[in-house]
Design an enzyme around this catalytic site. Sequence first.
Site, PDB file in Angstrom:
ATOM      1  N   GLY A 186      28.642  10.236  36.541  1.00  0.00           N
ATOM      2  CA  GLY A 186      28.963  11.252  37.555  1.00  0.00           C
ATOM      3  C   GLY A 186      28.698  12.660  37.011  1.00  0.00           C
ATOM      4  O   GLY A 186      28.204  13.539  37.735  1.00  0.00           O
ATOM      5  N   ASP A 187      29.017  12.873  35.737  1.00  0.00           N
ATOM      6  CA  ASP A 187      28.802  14.194  35.123  1.00  0.00           C
ATOM      7  C   ASP A 187      27.299  14.494  35.048  1.00  0.00           C
ATOM      8  O   ASP A 187      26.878  15.640  35.210  1.00  0.00           O
ATOM      9  CB  ASP A 187      29.402  14.218  33.707  1.00  0.00           C
ATOM     10  CG  ASP A 187      30.832  13.714  33.703  1.00  0.00           C
ATOM     11  OD1 ASP A 187      31.520  13.880  34.727  1.00  0.00           O
ATOM     12  OD2 ASP A 187      31.256  13.123  32.688  1.00  0.00           O
TER      13      ASP A 187
HETATM   14  N1  LIG Z   1      25.284   0.573  39.197  1.00  0.00           N
HETATM   15  C1  LIG Z   1      24.558   1.697  39.233  1.00  0.00           C
HETATM   16  N2  LIG Z   1      23.231   1.653  39.460  1.00  0.00           N
HETATM   17  C2  LIG Z   1      22.480   2.764  39.528  1.00  0.00           C
HETATM   18  N3  LIG Z   1      23.002   4.019  39.362  1.00  0.00           N
HETATM   19  C3  LIG Z   1      24.323   4.134  39.142  1.00  0.00           C
HETATM   20  C4  LIG Z   1      25.177   2.990  39.052  1.00  0.00           C
HETATM   21  N4  LIG Z   1      26.449   3.420  38.824  1.00  0.00           N
HETATM   22  C5  LIG Z   1      26.378   4.780  38.759  1.00  0.00           C
HETATM   23  N5  LIG Z   1      25.117   5.218  38.952  1.00  0.00           N
HETATM   24  C6  LIG Z   1      24.615   6.598  39.002  1.00  0.00           C
HETATM   25  O1  LIG Z   1      25.650   7.500  38.623  1.00  0.00           O
HETATM   26  C7  LIG Z   1      26.013   8.355  39.719  1.00  0.00           C
HETATM   27  C8  LIG Z   1      27.496   8.604  39.720  1.00  0.00           C
HETATM   28  O2  LIG Z   1      28.179   7.367  39.805  1.00  0.00           O
HETATM   29  P1  LIG Z   1      29.640   7.193  40.385  1.00  0.00           P
HETATM   30  O3  LIG Z   1      29.604   7.213  41.853  1.00  0.00           O
HETATM   31  O4  LIG Z   1      30.213   5.998  39.716  1.00  0.00           O
HETATM   32  O5  LIG Z   1      30.333   8.560  39.936  1.00  0.00           O
HETATM   33  P2  LIG Z   1      31.682   8.809  39.164  1.00  0.00           P
HETATM   34  O6  LIG Z   1      32.736   7.878  39.645  1.00  0.00           O
HETATM   35  O7  LIG Z   1      31.937  10.262  39.233  1.00  0.00           O
HETATM   36  O8  LIG Z   1      31.179   8.421  37.716  1.00  0.00           O
HETATM   37  P3  LIG Z   1      31.923   8.371  36.306  1.00  0.00           P
HETATM   38  O9  LIG Z   1      31.771   6.939  35.881  1.00  0.00           O
HETATM   39  O10 LIG Z   1      31.136   9.303  35.449  1.00  0.00           O
HETATM   40  O11 LIG Z   1      33.356   8.816  36.525  1.00  0.00           O
HETATM   41  C9  LIG Z   1      25.510   7.610  40.960  1.00  0.00           C
HETATM   42  O12 LIG Z   1      25.236   8.505  42.031  1.00  0.00           O
HETATM   43  C10 LIG Z   1      24.225   6.980  40.417  1.00  0.00           C
HETATM   44  O13 LIG Z   1      23.191   7.929  40.344  1.00  0.00           O
HETATM   45  O1  LIG Z   2      40.838  12.034  32.213  1.00  0.00           O
HETATM   46  P1  LIG Z   2      39.740  12.765  32.940  1.00  0.00           P
HETATM   47  O2  LIG Z   2      39.683  14.205  32.535  1.00  0.00           O
HETATM   48  O3  LIG Z   2      39.777  12.567  34.418  1.00  0.00           O
HETATM   49  O4  LIG Z   2      38.358  12.093  32.505  1.00  0.00           O
HETATM   50  C1  LIG Z   2      37.946  12.138  31.166  1.00  0.00           C
HETATM   51  C2  LIG Z   2      36.738  11.232  30.948  1.00  0.00           C
HETATM   52  O5  LIG Z   2      37.016   9.865  31.278  1.00  0.00           O
HETATM   53  O6  LIG Z   2      35.684  11.673  31.806  1.00  0.00           O
HETATM   54  C3  LIG Z   2      34.441  11.639  31.128  1.00  0.00           C
HETATM   55  C4  LIG Z   2      33.461  10.829  31.920  1.00  0.00           C
HETATM   56  O7  LIG Z   2      33.266  11.357  33.186  1.00  0.00           O
HETATM   57  C5  LIG Z   2      34.721  11.084  29.750  1.00  0.00           C
HETATM   58  O8  LIG Z   2      33.913  11.708  28.793  1.00  0.00           O
HETATM   59  C6  LIG Z   2      36.187  11.337  29.536  1.00  0.00           C
HETATM   60  O9  LIG Z   2      36.782  10.439  28.640  1.00  0.00           O
END
Ligand SMILES: Nc1ncnc2c1ncn2[C@@H]1O[C@H](COP(=O)(O)OP(=O)(O)OP(=O)(O)O)[C@@H](O)[C@H]1O
Ligand SMILES: O=P(O)(O)OC[C@@]1(O)O[C@H](CO)[C@@H](O)[C@@H]1O
Length: 307
Positions: free
Chosen positions: A248-249
């Site tokens: 997501g980042d």
């Molecule tokens: N299974 C997947 N296949 C392809 N791309 C993915 C997949 N999972 C995540 N991504 C990529 O990562 C982006 C962000 O994913 P997600 O919606 O899980 O965001 P998030 O929940 O903010 O992520 P994070 O795991 O960093 O907290 C998606 O828009 C996509 O581009």
């Molecule tokens: O506890 P928060 O601040 O919600 O999320 C922190 C965190 O899970 O977010 C990043 C991935 O998006 C990691 O690098 C980190 O450990």
Amino acid sequence: MIYTVTLNPSVDYIVEVQDFQLGELNRSLDDYKFPGGKGINVSRVLRRFGLPSKALGFVGGFTGQFVKDYLADEEIETDFVKVSDDTRINIKLKTGSETEINGKGPDISKEKLEEFFTVFDQLTNEDIVLLAGSIPTSLPDTFYAEIAEKCGEKGIQVAVDISGEPLKHIVKCKPFLMKPNHHELAEMFNVEINSAQDAVPYGQKLIEAGAEHVIVSMAGDGALLFTKDHQYFANVPKGKVRNSVGAGDSLVAGFIGSYVKGLSIEESFRFGVAAGSATAFSYELCTNDEVEKLLKEVKVKSLEEGF
Ligand SMILES: Nc1ncnc2c1ncn2[C@@H]1O[C@H](COP(=O)(O)OP(=O)(O)OP(=O)(O)O)[C@@H](O)[C@H]1O
Ligand SMILES: O=P(O)(O)OC[C@@]1(O)O[C@H](CO)[C@@H](O)[C@@H]1O
């Protein structure tokens, strides 16, 4: 300059264990330590795209020093406020599925908060501030909104990747970008969202409430972009997910970085989605080359044409 704010940075301890047994002694197949926290990840990805940024927030102890040294090695500027407690360690356990334990993090005193706010005195309306990640428990849920209001007074654009109660408080500050995932969006409106179609009315509500751009990510199921006049859907590339931490980042970094480089909003969205997937498909955060390779697989289409 892009300023990333991570109020609660971390050392991310990524541990791979085969045949994990709860309540038993397990030995790791591999383990890695990275500086973490959402804003810090955005700064690290921006650096890989050749863009400078300055990372702000609170760090302390040996873990805080690790974060600072790692970022200095990657030539990322920082201006952290030093606190007395250790920066938290967040455990990312890979056992076939991904389990996370994120630490609570240090308490922040009133004096340290005042020190933190002095950094904002130097900012101008040419800067962008990204607010990302959880708020330390010693600070109120309104804290991000407080920062956003201060930025708003100076005409500074604010992007947010936050969740829970703080997300509800930020909308009134009319952020330049909000990036909830579909679970965070559902929680915000107290509804169920199981598909992109379900998400559309709620993404649109954030625009109506004043956000300039809203990206709703849905992991492997694509992403939506809302602007004042348009709504778009992007598919995500296919691939093997190795490490979704920071995906997501990377999406946020890809979007903001491309916007700053002068790409259109649609192209910035496309690059952001490719960046998110490039991180999900690699063990660490994505590189520019990895994103470029995936870019042709991402198609952005206007919802006027339907899904
Ligand atoms: N299974 C997947 N296949 C392809 N791309 C993915 C997949 N999972 C995540 N991504 C990529 O990562 C982006 C962000 O994913 P997600 O919606 O899980 O965001 P998030 O929940 O903010 O992520 P994070 O795991 O960093 O907290 C998606 O828009 C996509 O581009
Ligand atoms: O506890 P928060 O601040 O919600 O999320 C922190 C965190 O899970 O977010 C990043 C991935 O998006 C990691 O690098 C980190 O450990």
